[in-house]
Design a protein around this motif. Structure first.
Motif, PDB file in Angstrom:
ATOM      1  N   GLU A  98      44.931  45.433  49.880  1.00  0.00           N
ATOM      2  CA  GLU A  98      43.316  45.806  49.754  1.00  0.00           C
ATOM      3  C   GLU A  98      43.241  47.188  50.733  1.00  0.00           C
ATOM      4  O   GLU A  98      42.504  48.067  50.104  1.00  0.00           O
ATOM      5  N   ALA A 101      44.844  50.187  49.286  1.00  0.00           N
ATOM      6  CA  ALA A 101      44.057  50.467  48.022  1.00  0.00           C
ATOM      7  C   ALA A 101      43.053  51.363  48.390  1.00  0.00           C
ATOM      8  O   ALA A 101      42.827  52.475  47.827  1.00  0.00           O
ATOM      9  N   ARG A 102      42.235  50.992  49.078  1.00  0.00           N
ATOM     10  CA  ARG A 102      41.210  51.876  49.555  1.00  0.00           C
ATOM     11  C   ARG A 102      41.592  53.350  50.253  1.00  0.00           C
ATOM     12  O   ARG A 102      41.176  54.226  50.085  1.00  0.00           O
ATOM     13  N   SER A 104      44.493  54.570  49.509  1.00  0.00           N
ATOM     14  CA  SER A 104      44.699  55.452  48.418  1.00  0.00           C
ATOM     15  C   SER A 104      43.841  56.460  47.869  1.00  0.00           C
ATOM     16  O   SER A 104      44.039  57.512  47.377  1.00  0.00           O
ATOM     17  N   VAL A 105      42.623  55.727  47.601  1.00  0.00           N
ATOM     18  CA  VAL A 105      41.325  56.582  46.849  1.00  0.00           C
ATOM     19  C   VAL A 105      40.901  57.421  47.869  1.00  0.00           C
ATOM     20  O   VAL A 105      40.715  58.431  47.535  1.00  0.00           O
TER      21      VAL A 105
ATOM     22  N   PRO B  94      44.964  53.972  40.632  1.00  0.00           N
ATOM     23  CA  PRO B  94      43.642  54.752  41.283  1.00  0.00           C
ATOM     24  C   PRO B  94      42.892  55.077  39.731  1.00  0.00           C
ATOM     25  O   PRO B  94      41.627  55.392  39.750  1.00  0.00           O
ATOM     26  N   SER B  97      40.730  52.479  38.394  1.00  0.00           N
ATOM     27  CA  SER B  97      39.871  51.950  39.109  1.00  0.00           C
ATOM     28  C   SER B  97      38.723  53.088  39.033  1.00  0.00           C
ATOM     29  O   SER B  97      37.472  52.705  38.829  1.00  0.00           O
ATOM     30  N   MET B 132      39.815  48.944  45.132  1.00  0.00           N
ATOM     31  CA  MET B 132      39.777  50.571  44.779  1.00  0.00           C
ATOM     32  C   MET B 132      38.437  50.880  44.078  1.00  0.00           C
ATOM     33  O   MET B 132      37.879  51.684  44.241  1.00  0.00           O
ATOM     34  N   ARG B 136      35.379  52.958  45.352  1.00  0.00           N
ATOM     35  CA  ARG B 136      34.610  54.033  44.552  1.00  0.00           C
ATOM     36  C   ARG B 136      33.272  53.871  44.261  1.00  0.00           C
ATOM     37  O   ARG B 136      32.730  54.935  44.194  1.00  0.00           O
TER      38      ARG B 136
END
Lengths: 319, 260
Positions: A98, A101-102, A104-105, B94, B97, B132, B136
């Motif tokens: 996770e 994941a964060r 990556s964004v 990505p 999301s 993700m 966002r």
């Protein structure tokens, strides 16, 4: 050569084997730098140096515990900004995935999870290997955008030593209020079984419905073999064994040298978690059990008579 | 409290899951609501059972993905949103999301209260989309929970990992993901199945969400599958029937294979 960040998995500075594996992989794509979250980095430094970390970024900040994804992602993003790495490698775990994941964004870098191998591909792309669809397929993939972010499964690469300097680089991180908005307010450590971790064990002995809730022969055999104990979903759902020991699609995926399935029929969901094991052995009363399709050796019989006998024979063989 | 539950329509694990020529998941085979999402739907239904608020099920996917929404509506969710657009084919996590986050904003008028998800889809199994989406939307995340209590705007749940059982607390608005340990999802009742037919389902395109097609799809993914190889089927080894010496034979096998 570009840096490759490796998130260190440790307990109070005691570095786990998976970190040595990741440092070994990192050397294929660049110059490894360790990222150490927490105190006691000095205790970790010799081992990080031994496996090739040129630098050790140290984040010693109570707001980044490593147990929550959002602060960890912010810390990693800060170090990425500072070091412009070719890749970030993390040991696969729920929280690390996770955080990845964060991250990556945040940094617009492609993410691959649960890799079993990492290579330098053409044109500097980071290439990975992983399993798909209940391990029925092996997939190779590459990251095509930004800094590659890869989580790597344990026990997939033999660690190779390569002495480096492991220069400590302290990193100041300010965690945002948003990332601090979720917090851990209580931690109850699990009772230690004294057995190896399921995902890291070389041998796993698992019990299923056929145990009828009595795991004692499974545990006894596991202890003789120095193995971890696993359980099928049926056994976990029945409350016979903790969820953290569940092997399968919704539990742990294991890939040990030897997997011993006791009283487990071998539903697809269970196979998803264990069919990449090197050698598979099963004991089941039902000769039609699908698990027998996978085995290197199978015994059609009652685990309550077969396991104790095998246990005695193995003990005798070991002297 | 209004809850958005993100769900996925996945190929049935009992079927022959494979890839298509462009290295994306073959979605032509029979699919269903991802099993792990049922726990999120169930939890949302429990939280709104007193009549307080409603549950919107959100999915992205080809036309068949409407089946996943239908199942959730049959369980008791109030309405559905299906983001359907050919440009979405081959989207990575990505991009998925991004579209989910934009759809959640549109559903909630920019003010999400609670976004609920399962732990991971049963096809991709990455388990990264919930985090993700939280990133966002600028939401705190309380994930992998095996219990959940919400009182007022306070969120509290337990997360069990290998080393410890942790209590995680945050406040709404938040994103929460739940494991298969949290509840026992209900089966749709006959009444639920009939009622689902009348429940509203909206179908939105990327244009409806203001998302540019250049941000999604296979060509714009940040990762690419290069090859896929079927694992050779395991060859069945020796099977013996226990006639009083099954355990000894097993030990002999382990010894011969140098495993002990």
């Amino acid at each position: 050569m570009a840096e490759v960040l490796v998130l260190v998995d440790h307990v109070d500075g005691q570095v786990k084997k998976n970190t040595a594996e990741l440092l070994t992989l990192a050397r294929r794509i660049g110059e490894p730098s360790a990222v150490f979250i927490g105190g006691n980095a000095e205790a970790a430094r010799p081992r990080l140096a031994q496996f090739g970390a040129e630098k050790v970024y140290v984040v010693d900040n109570a707001d980044v515990t490593g147990a929550l994804a959002a602060p960890l992602a912010e810390a990693l993003a800060a170090i990425v900004e500072q070091s412009s790495p070719a890749a970030v490698l993390l040991p696969t775990s729920g929280v690390n995935k996770e955080a990845a994941a964060r991250l990556s964004v945040k940094i617009e870098g492609g993410l691959i999870t649960d890799a079993t191998d990492v290579q330098a591909g053409d044109g500097g792309a980071v290439q990975t290997t992983q399993s798909a669809f209940a391990s029925n397929y092996t997939v190779t993939a590459k990251v095509t955008k930004g800094t590659a972010i890869v989580t790597v499964k344990p026990n997939t690469t033999p660690p190779q030593a390569s002495q480096a300097g492991a220069t400590v680089v302290p990193v100041e991180v300010t965690v945002s209020d948003l990332a601090k908005a979720a917090r851990i307010t209580d931690t109850q450590p699990k009772a230690k079984s004294g057995r190896p971790e399921l995902t890291e064990a070389q041998i796993v002995v698992s019990g299923g419905r056929g145990t009828g809730g009595d795991f004692s022969p499974v545990e006894a055999f596991a202890d003789t073999l120095g193995a971890a104990v696993g359980a099928s979903r049926a056994a976990v759902d029945a409350g016979w064994y903790p969820h953290s020991n569940q092997v399968g699609q919704t539990g742990k995926q294991v890939s040990p040298q030897l997997y011993v399935a006791c009283g487990i029929s071998g539903a697809i969901q269970h196979r998803a978690g264990m069919q990449t094991s090197k050698t598979i052995v099963a004991i089941n009363k039902d000769e039609e059990a699908p698990i027998f399709e996978l085995v290197d050796f199978g015994v059609v019989g009652d685990l309550f008579t077969v396991l104790p006998q095998a246990n005695d024979a193995v003990k005798a063989a070991k002297g | 409290m209004n809850i958005v539950v993100c769900v996925k329509y996945v190929p049935d694990a009992q079927g022959d899951r494979t890839f298509t020529e462009d290295n994306t998941t073959d979605r032509a085979i029979d699919g269903l609501l991802s099993e792990l999402d049922e726990y999120a739907v169930e939890e949302a239904l429990k939280l709104t059972e007193g009549g307080d608020g409603e549950v919107t099920v959100l999915t992205i996917g080809p036309a068949d993905a409407a089946e996943a929404i239908k199942k959730a509506l049959q369980m008791g969710a109030h309405k559905g949103v299906h983001v359907l657009d050919d440009a979405l084919h081959g989207s990575d996590a990505p991009a998925t999301s991004l579209v989910l986050a934009e759809a959640i904003k549109k559903i909630t008028d920019g003010k999400p209260e609670l976004v609920l998800t399962g732990l991971a889809s049963t096809d991709g199994t990455m388990g990264v989309v919930p985090a993700m989406v939280a990133e966002r939307l600028g939401l705190p995340q309380a994930t992998q929970l095996s219990t959940l209590e919400i009182s007022g705007d306070q969120v509290k749940g337990r997360r069990d990992n290998d080393a410890a059982s942790e209590t995680i607390e945050t406040s709404l608005p938040a994103l929460v993901s739940v494991t298969d340990q949290i509840n026992e999802p209900r089966y749709p009742s006959f009444k639920g199945i009939m009622a689902a037919k009348k429940k509203p389902v909206e179908t939105w395109s990327l244009a409806d969400l203001g998302v540019d097609a250049g941000q999604v799809g296979l060509a714009n993914a940040w990762t690419a599958v290069e090859t896929f190889t079927a694992r050779p089927p395991r060859e069945q080894g020796e099977i013996v029937t226990d006639e009083g010496d099954g355990g000894t034979k097993l030990a002999e096998f382990l010894s011969k294979a140098k495993l002990i």
